[in-house]
Design an enzyme around this catalytic site. Structure first.
Site, PDB file in Angstrom:
ATOM      1  N   GLN A  73       0.867  -1.173   0.000  1.00 35.41           N
ATOM      2  CA  GLN A  73       0.000   0.000   0.000  1.00 35.41           C
ATOM      3  C   GLN A  73       0.909   1.229   0.000  1.00 35.41           C
ATOM      4  O   GLN A  73       1.994   1.207   0.587  1.00 35.41           O
ATOM      5  CB  GLN A  73      -0.912   0.028   1.232  1.00 35.41           C
ATOM      6  CG  GLN A  73      -1.980  -1.064   1.249  1.00 35.41           C
ATOM      7  CD  GLN A  73      -3.190  -0.674   0.414  1.00 35.41           C
ATOM      8  OE1 GLN A  73      -3.050  -0.430  -0.779  1.00 35.41           O
ATOM      9  NE2 GLN A  73      -4.359  -0.640   1.016  1.00 35.41           N
ATOM     10  N   SER A  74       0.481   2.313  -0.637  1.00 37.19           N
ATOM     11  CA  SER A  74       1.367   3.456  -0.856  1.00 37.19           C
ATOM     12  C   SER A  74       1.642   4.277   0.388  1.00 37.19           C
ATOM     13  O   SER A  74       2.648   4.977   0.449  1.00 37.19           O
ATOM     14  CB  SER A  74       0.793   4.370  -1.955  1.00 37.19           C
ATOM     15  OG  SER A  74       0.737   3.668  -3.179  1.00 37.19           O
ATOM     16  N   SER A  75       0.796   4.237   1.396  1.00 36.37           N
ATOM     17  CA  SER A  75       0.989   5.059   2.588  1.00 36.37           C
ATOM     18  C   SER A  75       0.364   4.347   3.775  1.00 36.37           C
ATOM     19  O   SER A  75      -0.469   3.445   3.624  1.00 36.37           O
ATOM     20  CB  SER A  75       0.361   6.448   2.409  1.00 36.37           C
ATOM     21  OG  SER A  75      -1.037   6.344   2.239  1.00 36.37           O
TER      22      SER A  75
END
Length: 760
Positions: free
Chosen positions: A22-24
């Site tokens: 997941q990006s963040s």
């Protein structure tokens, strides 16, 4: 997933990697459904034929962006396993999860193609070694990178559009808070915070130096507010101020009511290890993205901010000189193009430091101090080649120059003398009042903190002693801090200068009529005099004409007027100083025997001095020898017998120690020579003297104490008889019996018997 026929036995013999990202961290916490879908890919791998023990989950990169590979340990580990041929298939929800840039994406595709590793997502299974599948994967990677660019462009465009209206809410410096309306910026509600920021600008207007403002806060023990931009409550911490904090207040345009965006730029670079580094670089004003003046109320106006910035820039070290206009004549009083001020005032006695300009080349003159009294002087840093040698175009003592400029300055300010003195007294009182006001606000703040700690302690359950003890300790700490602040406030109130009464005011006015007394007063420092000169003087151009023994000055005032002065320089050359002939004769006698450093020590022990009144050094002695043609000492390879040698060499020849020889020289037992008082002793080594130093005592030689008892004399008398040669003595060099041995004569005579005919 479709096209399961692409999975062959060679793939099933290797591991299946399920990549999860997941990006963040916000997506990890909020988008939990996406995370569940990625973990469910394990079931897809089971359906394709892999056993559960052959499936590896790679979830080390949760919360990390796929825009770069640096920091993604999971992706790096998976790529290494693929390169070693241990991976049969890589499963992910979308191929964009693997990488968001083509460099990392195509590197993974090449590794998968070489090792026949499959890549699978929700759309199907791909063979990177197949042309058609690689074309589809390449297109998906390009779209993934484009998607990231589009998303970033949309967000950045929205941010810039909102910032252009002055409504983008970013971190505000200490002393400001955001209001409820769009783009509304208000002063901090805490009166102590606002007063501290106002004090910074007031002190700078008086001192003109950020460092002196910082020192004023430190000398008065005043805390300074720091606002934490990362906390939601924007809590203010009161700490001892740093220079960076004071300079940041003076240099930030927000305090002048301006809204700014894009003052810095994030730059990327590759270090020596090949890692990408990021750093923030400040941009010049013409490159700022947004600058909106009069956006909100400020502590100062924009003109004052510009003046402060120019003054801070002038206080820094000047940059390299820019060649002046060749059409500019010497000593015409005009300013050279691009000339910077000479920096902040220092403590030196050169009053024109930073103001003096060379009238020949236009450079800013530098200061120097010479002589025992550190007399100031000015010189030009530029050098020109004359007859093959570099020469400065100007180098002159500063005493006469400073006196002439001071006289011109005092004559100009004489009419305003009385007002200046009264104003100075008022500023002194205001200075103390400003510090007292800061301490009053500090006491009020600490009183509130003590009251708050008391209320917290009263509100806790008395039976909960774990919490009550901690709150009680906090309450006591706040009370101690309040007591310290009140004590400091009382001390400063006692030190506050009294207001001027009529008698004191009349005395100050009388002093103001004679500014020369105030200028030369012991309490007026050189820094104060320089500050006074800078209030009216822009610069002083100085040109020296050695052939005519005069210096021409062009004093340029702040108003633009130019005053020209001429100063006569001294004609006579200083008398030539020479070293006295007695010292020269002594050096001539000592030179064949000792080195230059030893001779310098001898001369210093005799309290002799050079022609300039300094202590002798080896260089001084060497220069005198060369000038007078005195040859230096040439040490022989082997010291000849019966020639004078030093005590250290004699000790080597005798097999003894230098301290022993010095002791016997002082007692007179061993004969030695000294060319002059303070010079090293010289011992003339002879066979007879060498025979006095033996390994064992000959027959009839006894220790000193036995000899004195047998002869009935004192130790000093015995040494005197050995010195006169009346008693034979030898020195034992080693062993337990080391020391002086004396031969007792067979017939002794009365020491006090006077021989016939000896007189007396």
């Amino acid at each position: 997933m479709t096209d399961a026929s692409a999975v062959g036995p060679e793939h099933l013999r290797r591991a299946a990697f399920v990549y999860i990202r997941q990006s963040s961290m916000a997506q990890v916490e909020n988008n939990t459904e996406s995370t569940r879908r990625q973990y469910a890919l394990v079931d897809k791998a089971l359906q394709l034929g892999w056993s559960r023990t052959a499936i590896t989950l790679v979830d080390d990169d949760l919360g990390l962006s796929g825009a770069r590979v640096v920091g993604r340990s999971g992706f790096t580990h998976m790529a290494a396993e693929v390169a070693m041929g241990r991976v049969g298939i890589v499963l992910c929800l979308e191929v964009s999860r693997l990488a968001r840039n083509n460099a990392d994406w195509y590197r993974l595709l090449d590794l998968c193609a070489l090792t026949h590793t499959l890549i699978a997502d929700t759309d199907g299974i791909y063979r990177p070694g197949d042309f058609n599948d690689r074309l589809v994967l390449g297109l998906k990677g390009t779209m993934s990178e484009a998607e990231l660019h589009i998303l970033r462009a949309r967000l950045d465009g929205g941010i810039r559009h909102k910032a252009a209206r002055g409504e983008l809410r970013r971190g505000l410096p200490t002393g400001f808070v955001w209001g409820e309306a769009d783009g509304e910026v208000l002063f901090h509600p805490d009166e102590a915070v606002v007063n501290a920021i106002c004090t910074v600008f007031e002190r700078f207007a008086e001192t003109g130096s950020a460092r002196r403002v910082w020192l004023w806060f430190r000398s008065n023990g005043l805390p300074f507010p720091l606002q934490d931009t990362r906390s939601l409550g924007r809590k203010v911490r009161w700490v001892l101020p740093t220079y960076q904090a004071i300079h940041g207040v003076l240099a930030h345009p927000c305090y002048a009511g301006a809204y700014t965006y894009g003052r810095t730029r994030l730059e990327r670079s590759i270090d020596d290890q090949g890692n990408m580094r990021r750093r923030s670089r400040r941009l010049p004003r013409d490159e700022w993205a947004v600058l909106i003046r009069d956006h909100h109320p400020g502590y100062i106006d924009w003109d004052t901010f510009e003046a402060n910035r120019m003054r801070i820039d002038a206080n820094t070290r000047p940059k390299a000189h820019v060649t002046a206009d060749p059409n500019r004549g010497p000593a015409d009083g005009s300013a050279a193009g691009g000339r910077r001020r000479g920096g902040a005032v220092r403590e030196g006695a050169a009053l024109l430091q930073g103001l003096a300009v060379c009238g020949h080349c236009g450079r800013r003159l530098r200061t120097h101090y010479r002589g025992r009294n550190s007399l100031p002087g000015y010189h030009c840093p530029g050098h020109s080649i004359v007859e093959g040698r570099g020469q400065s175009c100007l180098n002159i003592g500063g005493s006469q120059i400073d006196v002439a400029v001071t006289e011109a300055f005092l004559e100009a300010v004489q009419p305003a003398g009385m007002e200046a003195v009264v104003r100075a007294a008022e500023c002194l009182e205001a200075d103390h009042d400003a510090a007292l006001q800061q301490w009053r606000l500090e006491i009020e703040r600490r009183r509130y903190e003590a009251s708050l700690a008391e209320r917290r302690y009263q509100a806790v359950d008395p039976d909960n002693r774990l919490v009550a003890r901690g709150l009680e300790a906090q309450w006591e700490q706040r009370l101690r801090e309040l007591g310290e602040a009140e004590g400091e406030m009382a001390r400063r109130q006692r030190q506050r200068p009294n207001c001027l009464n009529k008698t004191e005011r009349d005395a100050l006015l009388a002093l103001g009529r004679d500014l020369r007394r105030a200028w030369s007063a012991p309490t007026t420092t050189d820094r104060d005099r320089k500050e006074l000169l800078r209030t009216l003087l822009e610069d002083v151009t100085l040109a020296v004409e050695r052939a005519e023994y005069r210096a021409r000055l062009a004093i340029r005032w702040r108003s633009g007027d130019v005053m020209r002065l001429e100063i006569a320089l001294p004609h006579s050359n200083p008398p030539t100083r020479k070293t006295d002939e007695e010292t020269i004769d002594l050096i001539r006698r000592l030179a064949p025997l000792h080195a230059d450093g030893v001779i310098a020590g001898i001369l210093n022990r005799q309290t002799r001095r050079t022609a300039s009144g300094e202590r002798f050094t080896a260089s001084h002695v060497q220069a005198l020898r060369h000038h007078r043609g005195i040859p230096c000492r040439k040490a022989p390879s082997e010291p000849p017998v019966s020639e004078p040698v030093s005590v250290r060499k004699a000790a080597t020849l005798f097999g003894s120690t230098p301290s022993t020889l010095l002791r016997w020289i002082e007692a007179g037992v061993i004969p030695a020579e000294q060319p002059t008082p303070g010079a090293p002793w010289q011992i003339r080594v002879t066979d007879e003297l060498l025979g006095r130093f033996v390994e064992t005592a000959p027959t009839g030689f006894v220790p000193m104490n036995e000899a004195t008892k047998s002869l009935g004399i004192s130790r000093q008398t015995g040494l005197q008889r050995v010195k006169r040669g009346e008693l034979d003595a030898v020195h034992i060099r080693q062993g337990r019996g080391k020391g002086l041995r004396i031969k007792i004569p067979e017939t002794t005579t009365d020491l006090f018997t006077i021989a016939p005919g000896s007189g007396g």
